[in-house]
Design an enzyme around this catalytic site. Structure first.
Site, short mmCIF file in Angstrom:
data_model
loop_
_atom_site.label_atom_id
_atom_site.label_comp_id
_atom_site.label_asym_id
_atom_site.label_seq_id
_atom_site.Cartn_x
_atom_site.Cartn_y
_atom_site.Cartn_z
N LEU A 1 0.84 -1.21 0.00
CA LEU A 1 0.00 0.00 0.00
C LEU A 1 0.87 1.25 0.00
CD1 LEU A 1 -0.08 1.66 2.94
CD2 LEU A 1 -1.33 -0.36 3.63
N CYS B 1 9.73 4.28 3.30
CA CYS B 1 10.11 3.03 2.63
C CYS B 1 11.27 3.13 1.65
CB CYS B 1 8.91 2.45 1.90
SG CYS B 1 7.73 1.72 3.03
C1 UDX Z 1 5.80 3.37 -1.37
C2 UDX Z 1 5.33 2.34 -2.42
O1 UDX Z 1 4.64 3.05 -3.48
C3 UDX Z 1 4.43 1.31 -1.77
O2 UDX Z 1 4.07 0.31 -2.71
C4 UDX Z 1 5.17 0.67 -0.60
O3 UDX Z 1 4.33 -0.24 0.07
C5 UDX Z 1 5.65 1.73 0.38
O4 UDX Z 1 6.44 2.71 -0.30
P1 UDX Z 1 4.70 5.49 -0.18
O5 UDX Z 1 6.08 5.77 0.30
O6 UDX Z 1 3.59 5.48 0.80
O7 UDX Z 1 4.64 4.06 -0.90
O8 UDX Z 1 4.29 6.56 -1.29
P2 UDX Z 1 4.59 6.75 -2.86
O9 UDX Z 1 3.33 7.13 -3.51
O10 UDX Z 1 5.32 5.61 -3.44
O11 UDX Z 1 5.52 8.05 -2.88
C6 UDX Z 1 6.83 8.06 -2.33
C7 UDX Z 1 7.50 9.38 -2.60
O12 UDX Z 1 7.81 9.53 -3.98
C8 UDX Z 1 6.67 10.61 -2.22
O13 UDX Z 1 7.51 11.57 -1.59
C9 UDX Z 1 6.18 11.11 -3.55
O14 UDX Z 1 5.90 12.50 -3.55
C10 UDX Z 1 7.36 10.80 -4.44
N1 UDX Z 1 7.01 10.67 -5.87
C11 UDX Z 1 6.15 9.69 -6.28
C12 UDX Z 1 7.61 11.51 -6.80
O15 UDX Z 1 8.40 12.38 -6.45
N2 UDX Z 1 7.30 11.35 -8.13
C13 UDX Z 1 6.44 10.38 -8.58
O16 UDX Z 1 6.22 10.29 -9.80
C14 UDX Z 1 5.84 9.53 -7.62
#
Ligand code: UDX
Ligand code: ADP
Length: 463
Positions: free
Chosen positions: A164, A277
């Site tokens: 998630l 994560c």
């Molecule tokens: C992540 C994984 O997506 C998930 O599957 C796992 O279980 C836990 O780690 P999470 O850390 O909750 O989830 O959020 P995520 O939506 O992956 O975003 C992580 C970071 O990347 C955020 O700071 C977000 O702003 C950044 N991000 C995401 C970007 O900078 N660019 C993008 O295109 C996508």
């Protein structure tokens, strides 16, 4: 026999929402979530469901429906372990801050404590499910602790990583791309796997439930997060090149994302990824690779983190440079502090590091985040130990209201992509700021040309 009682150790961002959905979808199963943190459990039990400790869209309604029916939150860890046939371990596994593997390896002390507690309490055979992200072969360590207690109880260990994402946890849990369950190839192992498959099959179609051996499952979780983070570092690397060449990173992302082999998701250039994560899991992967002497593999993945750190630093350097090489005593408004929108989680948020850099340049930071308190902002900065706590207190101004945060500021920096920021009265914000008024858009969410019409000097990552 099907599972009727589940216990989950750890009532955090993973354990809380996951168990709430299991309870909602499996009314025949009693789900008890336990935690040592009394304050956290009290918040989960708060009469007003709006006060549960984790903000996730849709979560409070689910808790309201299931709590007291078949969903319980408690600090009585031993009782819950004793009663359950299946125990999820969902405790935190931070990066080690001491000793061998410091700054890289996962700290497994909380996991080991759980295993020892289960070993001490269990009087009947149990299935233990690893939910926290763990280094490969942790299941083996848990098994060894559990099997050597001498009280004859038999344990099956399963790996069931959670995929998630915060902010969309409820939707991700209700409609997962896949459920991954790793277990032993023995007959007993297969039975345990089936017991967990049967839980998920209450709402997930069986073709989305993958079963593997334990180590494939453990490594798949690290690999998935490493690939996702790598895409962000890749597009962020291109954002710097775009800024130099006049290309627009959003146009580049769209153009490459239409290639079905690449796909459009996770290509948004930003001030850097945060969250509990990505960094932790990649560091973990790097550590594991190094421990097997696979230095090229380790260096390859470490570069994803190096690029992410560079992007955060580049953003703060750019603010200083643009504001005539000094931010001393200037007010910089931060819109957003959470690591992404729709969550109150701030772990590893880019905002923390950008603020830390600017405070080191004597700036005053005025923070507004719809879900993050001043107390949390200060705790995040104190955790870095860059300066005395009272200096952070003097450098951080927090506001309940974004317009006040921006009032008299020299610049606004967008650190989180909260939807509401797009709809602000930007003319009003401009009128109240020092001139020239700058906007540094670290999330590429505002329309640059609209802001420029108002009079702002607008700069987004990669444009
Ligand atoms: C992540 C994984 O997506 C998930 O599957 C796992 O279980 C836990 O780690 P999470 O850390 O909750 O989830 O959020 P995520 O939506 O992956 O975003 C992580 C970071 O990347 C955020 O700071 C977000 O702003 C950044 N991000 C995401 C970007 O900078 N660019 C993008 O295109 C996508
Ligand atoms: P995650 O994002 O992985 O869910 P959190 O830090 O949000 O991580 O939650 C982990 C929870 O696990 C914390 O609330 C912590 O108090 C709890 N915890 C850690 N060790 C134990 C333990 N031995 N027994 C019960 N709860 C524990």
């Amino acid at each position: 026999m099907g599972i009727t009682k589940i216990c989950c150790i750890g009532a955090g961002y993973v354990g809380g929402p996951t168990m709430a959905i299991i309870a909602q979808k499996c009314p025949q199963i009693q789900v008890t979530v336990v935690d040592l943190n009394e304050e956290r459990i009290a918040a989960w039990n708060d009469e007003d469901v709006n006060n549960i400790p984790i903000y996730e869209p849709g979560l409070s309604d689910i808790v309201k429906e299931a709590r007291g029916r078949n969903l319980f939150f408690s600090t009585d860890v031993e009782k819950a372990i004793d009663e359950a046939q299946m125990i999820f371990i969902s405790v935190n596994t931070p990066t080690k801050t001491y000793g061998k593997g410091k700054g890289m390896a996962a700290d497994l002390k909380f996991i080991e404590l759980c295993a020892r507690q289960i070993a001490k309490v269990a009087k009947e055979n149990k299935i233990v499910v690893e939910k926290s992200t763990l280094p490969v072969r942790t299941a083996e360590a848990i098994k060894s602790i559990l099997d050597n207690t001498g009280n004859g109880v038999k344990f099956q260990i399963l790996s069931n990583p959670e995929f998630l994402a915060e902010g969309t946890a409820v939707q991700d849990l209700l409609n997962p791309d896949r459920i991954l369950i790793g277990g032993d190839t023995t007959e007993e192992g297969q039975k345990a796997i089936q017991a967990l498959v049967d839980v998920y099959a209450n709402w997930v179609s069986e073709d989305r439930i993958l079963t593997t051996n334990v180590w494939s499952s453990e490594l798949s979780k690290l690999t998935a997060n490493a690939f996702l983070a790598q895409r962000i570092s890749s597009i962020n690397a291109m954002s710097e090149l775009c800024e130099k060449t006049g290309a627009d990173v959003n146009e580049v992302a769209r153009a490459i994302g239409m290639d079905s082999r690449i796909g459009p998701k996770f290509l948004k250039a930003s001030v850097g990824f945060g969250g509990s994560c990505f960094q932790k899991d990649i560091l973990n992967l790097v550590y594991i690779a190094k421990s097997y002497g696979l230095n090229e593999v380790a260096d390859y993945w470490e570069q994803v983190i190096i690029m992410n750190d560079h992007q955060k630093r580049r953003f703060s350097n750019n603010i200083v440079k643009t504001l005539y090489n000094t931010v001393s005593d200037k007010k910089i408004a931060f819109l957003g502090w959470a690591f992404k929108k729709d969550t109150n989680d701030t772990r590893e948020s880019a905002a923390i590091y950008v603020a830390d850099d600017l405070i080191s340049e004597n700036a005053k930071i005025a923070v507004y985040d719809p879900k993050v308190s001043r107390k949390k902002v200060l705790a995040d900065l104190d955790y870095l130990q860059s300066r005395a706590a009272d200096e952070n207190v003097n450098s951080v101004l927090s506001f309940e209201n974004p317009y006040e945060a921006c009032f008299n500021a020299h610049a606004v920096a967008i650190l989180t992509e909260w939807d509401e920021f797009v709809n602000y009265d930007w003319q009003k914000i401009y009128d109240s700021m020092q001139k020239p008024a700058f906007v540094f858009d670290g999330r590429n969410i505002l329309n640059g040309s609209d802001l420029e019409k108002i009079g702002f000097v607008y700069q987004a990552i990669g444009s």
